[in-house]
Design an enzyme around this catalytic site. Structure first.
Site, PDB file in Angstrom:
ATOM      1  N   HIS A 265       0.969   9.514  -0.384  1.00 23.12           N
ATOM      2  CA  HIS A 265      -0.189   8.778  -0.875  1.00 23.12           C
ATOM      3  C   HIS A 265      -0.029   8.213  -2.171  1.00 23.12           C
ATOM      4  CE1 HIS A 265      -3.380  11.642   1.522  1.00 23.12           C
ATOM      5  NE2 HIS A 265      -2.473  10.980   2.082  1.00 23.12           N
TER       6      HIS A 265
HETATM    7  C1  LIG Z   1       4.015   9.546   6.647  1.00 24.50           C
HETATM    8  C2  LIG Z   1       2.479   9.510   6.044  1.00 24.50           C
HETATM    9  C3  LIG Z   1       1.527  10.308   6.321  1.00 24.50           C
HETATM   10  C4  LIG Z   1       0.332   9.808   5.867  1.00 24.50           C
HETATM   11  N1  LIG Z   1      -0.876  10.606   6.310  1.00 24.50           N
HETATM   12  C5  LIG Z   1      -2.058  10.251   6.004  1.00 24.50           C
HETATM   13  C6  LIG Z   1      -2.979  10.888   6.650  1.00 24.50           C
HETATM   14  O1  LIG Z   1      -2.928  11.689   7.495  1.00 24.50           O
HETATM   15  N2  LIG Z   1      -4.555  10.365   6.513  1.00 24.50           N
HETATM   16  C7  LIG Z   1      -4.591   9.544   5.441  1.00 24.50           C
HETATM   17  O2  LIG Z   1      -6.035   9.011   5.229  1.00 24.50           O
HETATM   18  N3  LIG Z   1      -3.641   8.830   4.957  1.00 24.50           N
HETATM   19  C8  LIG Z   1      -2.458   9.335   5.056  1.00 24.50           C
HETATM   20  N4  LIG Z   1      -1.292   8.515   4.593  1.00 24.50           N
HETATM   21  C9  LIG Z   1      -1.683   7.341   3.772  1.00 24.50           C
HETATM   22  C10 LIG Z   1      -2.138   6.070   4.458  1.00 24.50           C
HETATM   23  O3  LIG Z   1      -1.479   5.792   5.614  1.00 24.50           O
HETATM   24  C11 LIG Z   1      -1.803   5.084   3.572  1.00 24.50           C
HETATM   25  O4  LIG Z   1      -2.353   5.287   2.206  1.00 24.50           O
HETATM   26  C12 LIG Z   1      -2.269   3.774   4.049  1.00 24.50           C
HETATM   27  O5  LIG Z   1      -2.006   3.128   5.294  1.00 24.50           O
HETATM   28  C13 LIG Z   1      -1.867   2.627   3.002  1.00 24.50           C
HETATM   29  O6  LIG Z   1      -2.459   1.354   3.501  1.00 24.50           O
HETATM   30  P1  LIG Z   1      -1.975  -0.022   3.020  1.00 24.50           P
HETATM   31  O7  LIG Z   1      -2.726  -1.307   3.590  1.00 24.50           O
HETATM   32  O8  LIG Z   1      -2.026   0.097   1.278  1.00 24.50           O
HETATM   33  O9  LIG Z   1      -0.310  -0.077   3.168  1.00 24.50           O
HETATM   34  P2  LIG Z   1       0.632  -0.026   4.291  1.00 24.50           P
HETATM   35  O10 LIG Z   1      -0.131   0.662   5.596  1.00 24.50           O
HETATM   36  O11 LIG Z   1       1.788   0.588   4.050  1.00 24.50           O
HETATM   37  O12 LIG Z   1       0.728  -1.481   4.580  1.00 24.50           O
HETATM   38  C14 LIG Z   1       1.998  -2.345   4.032  1.00 24.50           C
HETATM   39  C15 LIG Z   1       2.181  -3.209   5.233  1.00 24.50           C
HETATM   40  O13 LIG Z   1       2.933  -4.183   4.429  1.00 24.50           O
HETATM   41  C16 LIG Z   1       4.329  -4.527   5.027  1.00 24.50           C
HETATM   42  N5  LIG Z   1       5.092  -5.119   4.125  1.00 24.50           N
HETATM   43  C17 LIG Z   1       5.321  -4.582   2.950  1.00 24.50           C
HETATM   44  N6  LIG Z   1       6.006  -5.543   2.405  1.00 24.50           N
HETATM   45  C18 LIG Z   1       6.241  -6.668   3.001  1.00 24.50           C
HETATM   46  C19 LIG Z   1       6.902  -7.987   2.544  1.00 24.50           C
HETATM   47  N7  LIG Z   1       7.420  -8.070   1.586  1.00 24.50           N
HETATM   48  N8  LIG Z   1       6.763  -8.952   3.522  1.00 24.50           N
HETATM   49  C20 LIG Z   1       6.154  -8.669   4.824  1.00 24.50           C
HETATM   50  N9  LIG Z   1       5.596  -7.491   5.066  1.00 24.50           N
HETATM   51  C21 LIG Z   1       5.435  -6.424   3.875  1.00 24.50           C
HETATM   52  C22 LIG Z   1       4.661  -3.234   5.532  1.00 24.50           C
HETATM   53  O14 LIG Z   1       5.798  -3.289   6.395  1.00 24.50           O
HETATM   54  C23 LIG Z   1       3.332  -2.662   5.973  1.00 24.50           C
HETATM   55  O15 LIG Z   1       3.203  -2.867   7.423  1.00 24.50           O
HETATM   56  C24 LIG Z   1       0.054   8.672   5.013  1.00 24.50           C
HETATM   57  C25 LIG Z   1       0.970   7.856   4.856  1.00 24.50           C
HETATM   58  C26 LIG Z   1       2.365   8.047   5.344  1.00 24.50           C
HETATM   59  C27 LIG Z   1       3.473   7.198   4.845  1.00 24.50           C
END
Ligand SMILES: Cc1cc2nc3c(=O)[nH]c(=O)nc-3n(C[C@H](O)[C@H](O)[C@H](O)COP(=O)(O)OP(=O)(O)OC[C@H]3O[C@@H](n4cnc5c(N)ncnc54)[C@H](O)[C@@H]3O)c2cc1C
Ligand SMILES: *[C@@H]1O[C@H](CO)[C@@H](O)[C@H](O)[C@H]1NC(C)=O
Ligand SMILES: *[C@@H]1O[C@H](CO)[C@@H](O)[C@H](O)[C@H]1NC(C)=O
Ligand SMILES: *[C@@H]1O[C@H](CO)[C@@H](O)[C@H](O)[C@H]1NC(C)=O
Ligand SMILES: *[C@@H]1O[C@H](CO)[C@@H](O)[C@H](O)[C@H]1NC(C)=O
Length: 612
Positions: A546
């Site tokens: 997280h």
């Molecule tokens: C293994 C795991 C288990 C988890 N379990 C849970 C759970 O059970 N419940 C819960 O609520 N949360 C959980 N989380 C946390 C939750 O999934 C994340 O906090 C949330 O998905 C974050 O969303 P975000 O949009 O901030 O980032 P992300 O969903 O990580 O999205 C970022 C995206 O940007 C893309 N990206 C990054 N840099 C670039 C670039 N330079 N150019 C192009 N694309 C790029 C990435 O590939 C990715 O697709 C978990 C996370 C993980 C990794």
């Protein structure tokens, strides 16, 4: 009673109505992918994009109103909401590829971490935590595919405590109090649970249901919690503190990533263009006007430049967003000048990295789950129930207030998992445990008998940092989680351990002779002593995956990166919309709060561009 009824209903519909071709397909898919994961070598850089990065010439990719970087949880929601406006032309750029039938199986979640669906990060070697890991490095998995981390996560749906958002508001963020954000939580939700009235959405894109059927052990957890005076609650409802059934982002047992839930409803729109296998290497910001003008990206071994006439929105997640901002000249002046990156805005990007440290306690009981063959499990999955519909076998959740604190925020979360486990072969890789720990802990797991209690520290005082390793987008950033730098964090976890010990001494757990398994890794300390527990914590604790807070939202006073409209301080036409913007910790999991942030951001953006 309700649980029992649900169970027998599921059993009635459990006939193998799916033909054996489908079962065989899933069986070989699972065989193949789990085997590959055990041997998969994680990348140590973005080398796959090297050829494109090193190309001399830029090609022009044209002009869009909005360019969104990252199709993760936030990016998928945002692209879907913005493309509701026909006049908006949107480009969504994603480094990874598509989801598939394997990543859709919740129980296979860990194996995705050892595939091209994970960026592959580790922390830099740690000094006060992760000591039982190879080279003292903890894993930092991050989804690299459509849906981002929501496509590889544990599908747990948890919003946190209303006081968490009131704190955001008190920091100076107008429009982010618990009252303000509740409608945005409800907007995305399609709730199938027996929850509190007025706290859940119906008819949203994102499904929430219970996995089924419950293990018989679930009732021991509930009864034990009641004996310990915990109320039984809907933790996403009015009162969060107490014990609950886990709520999951699954639909008829299959993962509901934000790509499945949102993008699948919008990707056919003609005003939304999605490019996968595309790395954004820089946000182009005019140094005079300090306005974002577009981005540079690399795809299929070519280098492109695209203009954004309205805004660039960075939704690359809590690790990659700060990296991209810093590569683009937005970050701490001292660090950027060391790497000779021209400074656009001096802001504390990458600082304030917050995690949820978690310790795993192994408990052995007399209750043995029966072994179910993979064929049967697949048939159950295709009918929407059974072990494959759960990630990590979590069934029970407790939000516990260990401190006598009048502000009603839980300090500890307990996750209660039940056998049978079908994924123990990947645990060593999941945790990066060294040989000693693996031999003394993991090798003793009995997949039919053991219960795990995960004790999660919800509000750590320690702060970590994401910083640049170099000025090249090919290099991974340095990730320093810095867990347990503050002794108070260790001590709050002690209280969580004590809570579990007390839970095990209830009639409900005595009935099954449940007892903690000792870990010889800390055998030079007296078992049960503070020193012993601290040793366990500093050696064995990982995270709940997280990371957040690395582009924190707050007033423009030098401590925050974005304002309460999510615009980067001092830079025009540039917004951050993802978990990076959380200014302080959440008493829950991060996916739902991230989706809430994106829902709210979409309205802010529509309003600013006069569509609301
Ligand atoms: C293994 C795991 C288990 C988890 N379990 C849970 C759970 O059970 N419940 C819960 O609520 N949360 C959980 N989380 C946390 C939750 O999934 C994340 O906090 C949330 O998905 C974050 O969303 P975000 O949009 O901030 O980032 P992300 O969903 O990580 O999205 C970022 C995206 O940007 C893309 N990206 C990054 N840099 C670039 C670039 N330079 N150019 C192009 N694309 C790029 C990435 O590939 C990715 O697709 C978990 C996370 C993980 C990794
Ligand atoms: C839980 O408590 C109920 C009510 O007291 C009791 O009927 C049931 O047998 C208990 N179950 C377990 C597993 O302890
Ligand atoms: C908690 O604090 C209140 C008042 O601050 C006090 O009355 C109560 O006894 C305390 N409870 C415990 C368990 O310490
Ligand atoms: C970059 O990473 C390498 C290898 O992990 C490390 O040795 C080096 O010190 C890092 N450099 C900086 C500036 O962080
Ligand atoms: C628990 O252990 C005791 C002593 O080893 C044994 O007598 C009892 O039968 C066990 N209980 C169960 C439910 O197996």
């Amino acid at each position: 009673m309700i649980f029992l009824l649900a169970t027998s209903l599921y059993l009635l519909t459990a006939n193998p109505i799916h033909c054996s071709i489908t079962t065989n397909y899933y069986q070989s898919l699972i065989n193949q992918r789990t085997t590959e994961a055990l041997g998969y070598k994680l990348p140590t850089s973005n080398n796959e994009f090297k050829q494109g990065v090193e190309t001399e010439n830029f090609e022009e990719y044209g002009e869009f109103d909005f360019v969104i970087v990252g199709a993760g949880s936030a990016g998928s929601v945002l692209a879907t909401r913005l493309s509701e406006i026909d006049d908006f032309k949107i480009l969504l750029l994603e480094a990874g590829n598509e989801e598939d039938d394997f990543s859709e199986i919740p129980a296979m979640w860990l194996y995705n971490q050892f595939s091209e669906k994970n960026w592959g990060y580790y922390t830099i070697p740690q000094k006060q935590s992760c000591l039982g890991m190879n080279n003292k490095q903890c894993v930092v998995p991050r989804g690299k595919l459509l849906g981002g981390s929501s496509s590889i996560n544990g599908v747990m749906y948890s919003r946190g405590n209303c006081k968490d958002y009131d704190k955001w508001y008190q920091i100076g963020n107008r429009g982010w109090s618990s009252k303000d954000v509740l409608p945005y939580f409800k907007k995305s939700e399609n709730s199938q649970i027996r929850g509190d009235k007025n706290y859940h959405g119906k008819g949203g894109f994102w499904n929430v249901e219970y996995s089924a059927p419950d293990s018989p052990l679930f009732q021991n957890f509930i009864n034990g919690s009641i004996e310990r005076n915990q109320p039984i609650v809907d933790y996403n409802g009015k009162n969060q503190i107490g014990a609950s059934h886990l709520q999951s982002n699954i639909k008829h047992g299959k993962r509901q990533s934000l790509a499945t839930a949102f993008l699948d409803n919008s990707r056919q729109r003609t005003n939304l263009k999605i490019l996968t296998k595309t790395l954004v290497t820089k946000v182009v910001i005019d140094p005079q006007s300090k306005q974002a003008k577009g981005v540079e990206f690399v795809t299929r071994n070519k280098k492109f430049h695209v203009r954004a006439t309205k805004e660039v929105i960075v939704s690359a997640g809590a690790i990659n967003t700060p990296q991209l901002l810093m590569l683009s000249g937005v970050g701490p002046k001292d660090e950027l000048s060391k790497l000779k990156i021209p400074i656009i805005a001096d802001l504390p990007v990458g600082k304030n990295l917050i995690e949820h440290p978690r310790l795993m306690l192994m408990v052995r009981s007399d209750h043995a789950a029966s072994k179910i063959g993979i064929n049967k499990l697949i048939q159950q999955y295709l009918n929407g129930f059974g072990t494959l519909t759960q990630a990590g076998n979590v069934e029970g959740v407790g939000y516990i207030q260990t401190k006598n604190d009048s502000n009603e925020v839980p300090t500890i979360e307990i996750l209660f998992t039940v056998p049978p486990y079908i994924d123990t072969s990947i645990y060593q890789r999941q945790l990066n445990y060294n040989k000693d720990v693996t031999n003394s802990l993991l090798d003793r797991i009995d997949p039919q008998k053991d219960i795990f209690f995960y004790i999660v520290l919800l509000h750590e005082k320690s702060r970590g940092r994401v910083s640049l390793n170099s000025s090249s987008p090919i290099d991974f950033p340095n990730i320093d989680l810095n867990m347990f730098a503050e002794q108070e964090d260790v001590e709050t976890l002690f209280e969580g351990v004590e809570y579990v010990q007390n839970l095990l001494s209830t009639e409900a757990f005595k009935k099954i002779n449940a007892s903690l398994l000792e870990v010889p890794i800390c055998a030079n300390f007296k078992i049960g002593s503070k020193e012993y527990l601290e040793c366990l914590i500093r050696n064995l604790a990982g995270t709940l995956y997280h990371p957040c807070g690395t582009a924190a939202m707050g007033p423009n006073n030098g401590n925050f990166v974005v304002g309460d409209t999510l615009e980067v301080h001092g830079v025009g036409n540039l917004r951050v919309v993802d978990a990076s913007i959380f200014p302080s910790s959440i008493s829950g999991h991060l996916n739902a709060p991230t989706v809430m942030v994106a829902e709210k951001a979409a309205d802010l953006i529509k309003k600013e561009h006069k569509c609301l």
